[in-house]
Design an enzyme around this catalytic site. Sequence first.
Site, PDB file in Angstrom:
ATOM      1  N   GLU A 275       0.829  -1.212   0.000  1.00 51.33           N
ATOM      2  CA  GLU A 275       0.000   0.000   0.000  1.00 51.33           C
ATOM      3  C   GLU A 275       0.861   1.260   0.000  1.00 51.33           C
ATOM      4  O   GLU A 275       0.818   2.039   0.953  1.00 51.33           O
ATOM      5  CB  GLU A 275      -0.865   0.021   1.275  1.00 51.33           C
ATOM      6  CG  GLU A 275      -1.768  -1.159   1.472  1.00 51.33           C
ATOM      7  CD  GLU A 275      -2.314  -1.236   2.912  1.00 51.33           C
ATOM      8  OE1 GLU A 275      -1.898  -0.448   3.779  1.00 51.33           O
ATOM      9  OE2 GLU A 275      -3.175  -2.087   3.151  1.00 51.33           O
ATOM     10  N   GLY A 277       1.886   4.994  -0.651  1.00 49.49           N
ATOM     11  CA  GLY A 277       1.196   6.250  -0.948  1.00 49.49           C
ATOM     12  C   GLY A 277       2.210   7.304  -1.345  1.00 49.49           C
ATOM     13  O   GLY A 277       2.289   7.745  -2.486  1.00 49.49           O
ATOM     14  N   ARG A 314       2.895  20.073   6.297  1.00 54.53           N
ATOM     15  CA  ARG A 314       3.954  19.152   6.730  1.00 54.53           C
ATOM     16  C   ARG A 314       5.097  19.825   7.497  1.00 54.53           C
ATOM     17  O   ARG A 314       5.524  19.306   8.523  1.00 54.53           O
ATOM     18  CB  ARG A 314       4.493  18.343   5.548  1.00 54.53           C
ATOM     19  CG  ARG A 314       3.394  17.543   4.813  1.00 54.53           C
ATOM     20  CD  ARG A 314       3.933  16.495   3.876  1.00 54.53           C
ATOM     21  NE  ARG A 314       4.609  15.442   4.597  1.00 54.53           N
ATOM     22  CZ  ARG A 314       5.899  15.355   4.752  1.00 54.53           C
ATOM     23  NH1 ARG A 314       6.701  16.211   4.160  1.00 54.53           N
ATOM     24  NH2 ARG A 314       6.424  14.398   5.471  1.00 54.53           N
ATOM     25  N   CYS A 346      -1.081  34.219  10.598  1.00 56.58           N
ATOM     26  CA  CYS A 346      -0.596  34.872  11.819  1.00 56.58           C
ATOM     27  C   CYS A 346      -0.183  33.880  12.891  1.00 56.58           C
ATOM     28  O   CYS A 346      -0.783  33.833  13.969  1.00 56.58           O
ATOM     29  CB  CYS A 346      -1.684  35.779  12.364  1.00 56.58           C
ATOM     30  SG  CYS A 346      -2.297  36.853  11.104  1.00 56.58           S
ATOM     31  N   GLU A 347       0.767  33.023  12.596  1.00 55.12           N
ATOM     32  CA  GLU A 347       1.373  32.191  13.625  1.00 55.12           C
ATOM     33  C   GLU A 347       2.808  31.940  13.183  1.00 55.12           C
ATOM     34  O   GLU A 347       3.061  31.756  11.995  1.00 55.12           O
ATOM     35  CB  GLU A 347       0.760  30.806  13.785  1.00 55.12           C
ATOM     36  CG  GLU A 347      -0.570  30.549  13.272  1.00 55.12           C
ATOM     37  CD  GLU A 347      -1.129  29.208  13.790  1.00 55.12           C
ATOM     38  OE1 GLU A 347      -0.387  28.383  14.342  1.00 55.12           O
ATOM     39  OE2 GLU A 347      -2.332  29.023  13.599  1.00 55.12           O
TER      40      GLU A 347
END
Length: 422
Positions: A275, A277, A314, A346-347
């Site tokens: 599987e 990805g 990410r 705004c971070e």
Amino acid sequence: MDHFTYKNGELYAEDVTISDIAAEIGTPFYVYSTATIERHLRVFDEALSGMPHLVCYAMKANSNLAVLRIAVKAGAGLDVVSEGELHRAIAAGCPGDKIVFSGVGKTHEEMQLGIEANIRQFNIESEPEMARLNEVATSMGRTARITIRVNPDVDAKTHAKISTGKAADKFGIPISRAREVYALAASMEGLEVVGIDVHIGSQLTDLEPYESAFKKVAELTYQLRADGHDIRRLDLGGGLGIPYQQSNEAPPLPFDYGQVIQRTVGDLGCEIEIEPGRLIAGNAGLLIANTIYRKNGEGRDFLIINAAMNDLIRPAMYEAWHDIIPVKEPAHDAPIAPVDIVGPVCESGDTFAKQREMAIVNEGEMVAFRSAGAYGAVMSSEYNSRPLIPEVLVNGSRFDVVRPRPTYDDMLKRERIPDWLK
Ligand code: LLP
């Protein structure tokens, strides 16, 4: 290898220039290369040649219908983890007998839909889930094919948030209890045991954890067969890592991963399912953004771009590295300077790279994030009411927008003000 290269000073996706796409649809956007996706699917197929096998693309990495369609047309199966993904698999034309359903919390509705679609198998992760599937299948007068996901208690040596094969992780049943749980499964009328499932984590850059896990699966296969179970399929999960930092990372090749599979479980006469990805979609996609400002801060420069953490989470979530390159090829002797690459949210967490050494990019110039085809668009949100960015698929000299940018009207129309507030 991918199909994003500089030609005549311009970045191309296959035979299309990034600037042509940007001119037509604006920035930011994701762009995917058909040839790269097809190549990655082929590479896994070749890695498993000699063993009966099915590559089930883990669509959580990138579930755009067009991407799924490429996988389906190449003959791959799909690994789904939700009702939504199952609907996508069906919409992309994937035959039921090539769909595997993974995930720790499958609901009654999801099971029902899976059985109606006559999917290949459910990968069961716990006894209560197994009992629920038995109930659902029996009430429909059907039997559901299952594997049981075992947790082999191996350290995948990857980021803690994407490691899944340790005893303390929420996934699977402890391998030490497998025989007991398989015996219980065999006693359930609505279930047909077809194999074993294992998945130890994502972005693995070492084959050793696979080797240990697969050896344990081989041993378990013998034991379960001795107990009378017909173990004919082994689903070995996904997780093979990709080079996010192309200059100094060289994760194992699918061929070598195939050799590990051959060596550990190749002689059991089982059909092998995998599987993958990230490896299918990751290096098949770029995120393209434009520079809003270049700001001179105290002792450091900031490149403020029009993509943000909501578009690609990410780096904020896993401290992940993405190579970031200018869309216009810099001259060989272009000066290199460190820069912080940030979005407008705004971070402080809305930072893609700190003190990244790269050729100077100025206001109005575009940058490309490499390896953004997996876990990019699928993990994006509309935080700060920033519209989901479009996705574009390139095929040779053609391109098409495979998910358009919503308008602000589209976004507002999804919500309503209740009468009592009017
Ligand atoms: N199978 C199962 C049961 C999985 O849980 C996963 C990924 C895969 C297959 C595919 O693994 P891959 O080949 O893509 O490594 N959002 C994270 C990655 C989460 C992976 C979750 N499970 C990231 O951006 O790094």
